[in-house]
Design a protein around this motif. Sequence first.
Motif, PDB file in Angstrom:
ATOM      1  N   ILE A 195      71.030   7.187  46.321  1.00  0.00           N
ATOM      2  CA  ILE A 195      71.348   7.487  47.865  1.00  0.00           C
ATOM      3  C   ILE A 195      72.550   6.842  48.485  1.00  0.00           C
ATOM      4  O   ILE A 195      73.169   7.456  49.292  1.00  0.00           O
ATOM      5  CB  ILE A 195      70.000   7.083  48.584  1.00  0.00           C
ATOM      6  N   GLU A 196      72.774   5.417  48.040  1.00  0.00           N
ATOM      7  CA  GLU A 196      73.787   4.814  48.577  1.00  0.00           C
ATOM      8  C   GLU A 196      75.035   5.519  48.419  1.00  0.00           C
ATOM      9  O   GLU A 196      76.146   5.340  48.981  1.00  0.00           O
ATOM     10  CB  GLU A 196      73.613   3.360  48.283  1.00  0.00           C
ATOM     11  N   ASN A 197      75.238   6.061  47.145  1.00  0.00           N
ATOM     12  CA  ASN A 197      76.536   6.631  46.569  1.00  0.00           C
ATOM     13  C   ASN A 197      76.711   8.118  47.220  1.00  0.00           C
ATOM     14  O   ASN A 197      77.983   8.622  47.028  1.00  0.00           O
ATOM     15  CB  ASN A 197      76.402   6.811  45.061  1.00  0.00           C
ATOM     16  N   TYR A 198      76.025   8.544  48.154  1.00  0.00           N
ATOM     17  CA  TYR A 198      76.282   9.653  48.749  1.00  0.00           C
ATOM     18  C   TYR A 198      76.906   9.351  50.244  1.00  0.00           C
ATOM     19  O   TYR A 198      76.408   8.288  50.737  1.00  0.00           O
ATOM     20  CB  TYR A 198      74.793  10.465  49.267  1.00  0.00           C
ATOM     21  N   HIS A 199      77.916   9.937  50.649  1.00  0.00           N
ATOM     22  CA  HIS A 199      78.357   9.634  51.937  1.00  0.00           C
ATOM     23  C   HIS A 199      77.369  10.174  53.008  1.00  0.00           C
ATOM     24  O   HIS A 199      76.576  11.227  52.706  1.00  0.00           O
ATOM     25  CB  HIS A 199      79.663  10.677  51.879  1.00  0.00           C
ATOM     26  N   PRO A 200      77.415   9.350  54.078  1.00  0.00           N
ATOM     27  CA  PRO A 200      76.387   9.725  55.025  1.00  0.00           C
ATOM     28  C   PRO A 200      76.370  11.253  55.699  1.00  0.00           C
ATOM     29  O   PRO A 200      75.142  11.672  55.872  1.00  0.00           O
ATOM     30  CB  PRO A 200      76.611   8.923  56.067  1.00  0.00           C
ATOM     31  N   SER A 201      77.525  11.673  55.508  1.00  0.00           N
ATOM     32  CA  SER A 201      77.533  13.177  56.120  1.00  0.00           C
ATOM     33  C   SER A 201      76.970  14.211  54.927  1.00  0.00           C
ATOM     34  O   SER A 201      76.448  15.201  55.158  1.00  0.00           O
ATOM     35  CB  SER A 201      79.081  13.625  56.074  1.00  0.00           C
ATOM     36  N   GLN A 202      76.707  13.654  53.720  1.00  0.00           N
ATOM     37  CA  GLN A 202      76.065  14.312  52.488  1.00  0.00           C
ATOM     38  C   GLN A 202      74.581  14.213  52.477  1.00  0.00           C
ATOM     39  O   GLN A 202      73.871  14.996  51.803  1.00  0.00           O
ATOM     40  CB  GLN A 202      76.655  14.266  51.240  1.00  0.00           C
ATOM     41  N   ARG A 203      74.039  13.251  53.129  1.00  0.00           N
ATOM     42  CA  ARG A 203      72.656  12.955  53.064  1.00  0.00           C
ATOM     43  C   ARG A 203      71.741  14.084  53.632  1.00  0.00           C
ATOM     44  O   ARG A 203      71.890  14.509  55.025  1.00  0.00           O
ATOM     45  CB  ARG A 203      72.575  11.513  53.739  1.00  0.00           C
ATOM     46  N   THR A 204      70.608  14.196  53.223  1.00  0.00           N
ATOM     47  CA  THR A 204      69.730  15.444  53.610  1.00  0.00           C
ATOM     48  C   THR A 204      68.486  14.521  54.307  1.00  0.00           C
ATOM     49  O   THR A 204      68.208  13.420  54.134  1.00  0.00           O
ATOM     50  CB  THR A 204      69.392  16.211  52.146  1.00  0.00           C
TER      51      THR A 204
ATOM     52  N   LYS B  88      64.207  26.218  35.636  1.00  0.00           N
ATOM     53  CA  LYS B  88      63.831  26.658  34.438  1.00  0.00           C
ATOM     54  C   LYS B  88      63.333  26.001  33.448  1.00  0.00           C
ATOM     55  O   LYS B  88      62.579  26.483  32.492  1.00  0.00           O
ATOM     56  CB  LYS B  88      65.159  27.901  33.737  1.00  0.00           C
ATOM     57  N   GLU B  89      63.709  24.620  33.346  1.00  0.00           N
ATOM     58  CA  GLU B  89      63.470  23.533  32.429  1.00  0.00           C
ATOM     59  C   GLU B  89      62.272  22.854  33.008  1.00  0.00           C
ATOM     60  O   GLU B  89      61.569  22.024  32.047  1.00  0.00           O
ATOM     61  CB  GLU B  89      64.273  22.866  31.839  1.00  0.00           C
ATOM     62  N   LYS B  90      61.753  23.416  33.942  1.00  0.00           N
ATOM     63  CA  LYS B  90      60.619  22.484  34.702  1.00  0.00           C
ATOM     64  C   LYS B  90      60.704  21.100  35.064  1.00  0.00           C
ATOM     65  O   LYS B  90      60.241  20.217  35.016  1.00  0.00           O
ATOM     66  CB  LYS B  90      59.316  22.848  34.152  1.00  0.00           C
ATOM     67  N   LYS B  91      61.956  20.945  35.553  1.00  0.00           N
ATOM     68  CA  LYS B  91      62.620  19.461  36.071  1.00  0.00           C
ATOM     69  C   LYS B  91      62.994  19.513  37.198  1.00  0.00           C
ATOM     70  O   LYS B  91      63.830  20.340  37.712  1.00  0.00           O
ATOM     71  CB  LYS B  91      63.885  19.110  35.034  1.00  0.00           C
ATOM     72  N   VAL B  92      62.313  18.705  38.185  1.00  0.00           N
ATOM     73  CA  VAL B  92      62.672  18.720  39.618  1.00  0.00           C
ATOM     74  C   VAL B  92      63.142  17.321  39.983  1.00  0.00           C
ATOM     75  O   VAL B  92      62.912  16.205  39.326  1.00  0.00           O
ATOM     76  CB  VAL B  92      61.095  19.102  40.436  1.00  0.00           C
ATOM     77  N   SER B  93      63.872  17.435  41.100  1.00  0.00           N
ATOM     78  CA  SER B  93      64.983  16.441  41.508  1.00  0.00           C
ATOM     79  C   SER B  93      64.019  15.339  42.423  1.00  0.00           C
ATOM     80  O   SER B  93      63.043  15.776  43.013  1.00  0.00           O
ATOM     81  CB  SER B  93      66.147  16.821  42.135  1.00  0.00           C
ATOM     82  N   ILE B  94      64.307  13.982  42.217  1.00  0.00           N
ATOM     83  CA  ILE B  94      63.879  12.942  43.083  1.00  0.00           C
ATOM     84  C   ILE B  94      64.291  13.392  44.518  1.00  0.00           C
ATOM     85  O   ILE B  94      63.556  12.960  45.493  1.00  0.00           O
ATOM     86  CB  ILE B  94      64.156  11.599  42.468  1.00  0.00           C
ATOM     87  N   LEU B  95      65.347  14.156  44.546  1.00  0.00           N
ATOM     88  CA  LEU B  95      65.805  14.230  45.912  1.00  0.00           C
ATOM     89  C   LEU B  95      65.178  15.532  46.303  1.00  0.00           C
ATOM     90  O   LEU B  95      65.497  15.775  47.538  1.00  0.00           O
ATOM     91  CB  LEU B  95      67.336  14.352  45.877  1.00  0.00           C
ATOM     92  N   SER B  96      64.315  16.210  45.729  1.00  0.00           N
ATOM     93  CA  SER B  96      63.562  17.424  46.396  1.00  0.00           C
ATOM     94  C   SER B  96      62.436  17.008  47.250  1.00  0.00           C
ATOM     95  O   SER B  96      62.001  15.980  46.910  1.00  0.00           O
ATOM     96  CB  SER B  96      63.199  18.266  45.298  1.00  0.00           C
ATOM     97  N   PRO B  97      62.125  17.998  48.119  1.00  0.00           N
ATOM     98  CA  PRO B  97      61.128  17.661  48.902  1.00  0.00           C
ATOM     99  C   PRO B  97      59.671  17.255  47.886  1.00  0.00           C
ATOM    100  O   PRO B  97      58.982  16.303  48.313  1.00  0.00           O
ATOM    101  CB  PRO B  97      60.406  19.026  49.599  1.00  0.00           C
ATOM    102  N   LEU B  98      59.294  17.959  46.970  1.00  0.00           N
ATOM    103  CA  LEU B  98      58.387  17.463  46.089  1.00  0.00           C
ATOM    104  C   LEU B  98      58.498  16.123  45.216  1.00  0.00           C
ATOM    105  O   LEU B  98      57.463  15.406  45.428  1.00  0.00           O
ATOM    106  CB  LEU B  98      58.012  18.573  44.973  1.00  0.00           C
TER     107      LEU B  98
END
Length: 129
Positions: A17-26, A82-92
Motif C-alpha cells: 500500500i505504501e508503494n502506491y502513490h496517494p493519487s493511485q490509492r483506491t 481465470k485461475e481463481k486467484k483474487v487480489s488482496i486489494l479487491s473488495p473480497l
Amino acid sequence: MIPVLKNSDYQIIKTLIENYHPSQRTKEMGTLQTELRRAKIVDDPLINHNIIQLNSYFEVKDIRSGNRLCFTLTLPSEANLKEKKVSILSPLGVALIGFQEGKEFEWELPAGVRKFVIEKVEQPIQEKA
C-alpha cells in the motif's frame, strides 16, 4: 471481528500500500489500511491454519443463495480470475484477510450487501529446504 494477521503478511501488505502513490490509492486500499491498524499481529508460527492469509485457498458460501466462491488470495501481481486467484486489494480480499473458517461476513456487491460464511481455508504446502 478483529482480523488476525501473521507478521510477514502484515509487512508485505503495508509495504504494498505504501508503494502506491496517494493519487493511485483506491477505496479498498483505504479500507485495508483501516483493517491493518485494528488487526492483531502474531508471529508467523503462531498463526492458526484456518485463518485466511496471503496465498490461502478459501471457499465462501452466499448464505441466501447457497452459491459458492472458491479462490486463492494473492498479491495484485499474481491475481488472475481465470485461475481463481483474487487480489488482496479487491473488495473480497479486503473483506476476508485475517478471518477464519466458520465466520460470517458481509460483502457489498453491485446488487447490494450479501452475507457469506467462510466454509473452508487451506494453506499452501510449504516446501522444506
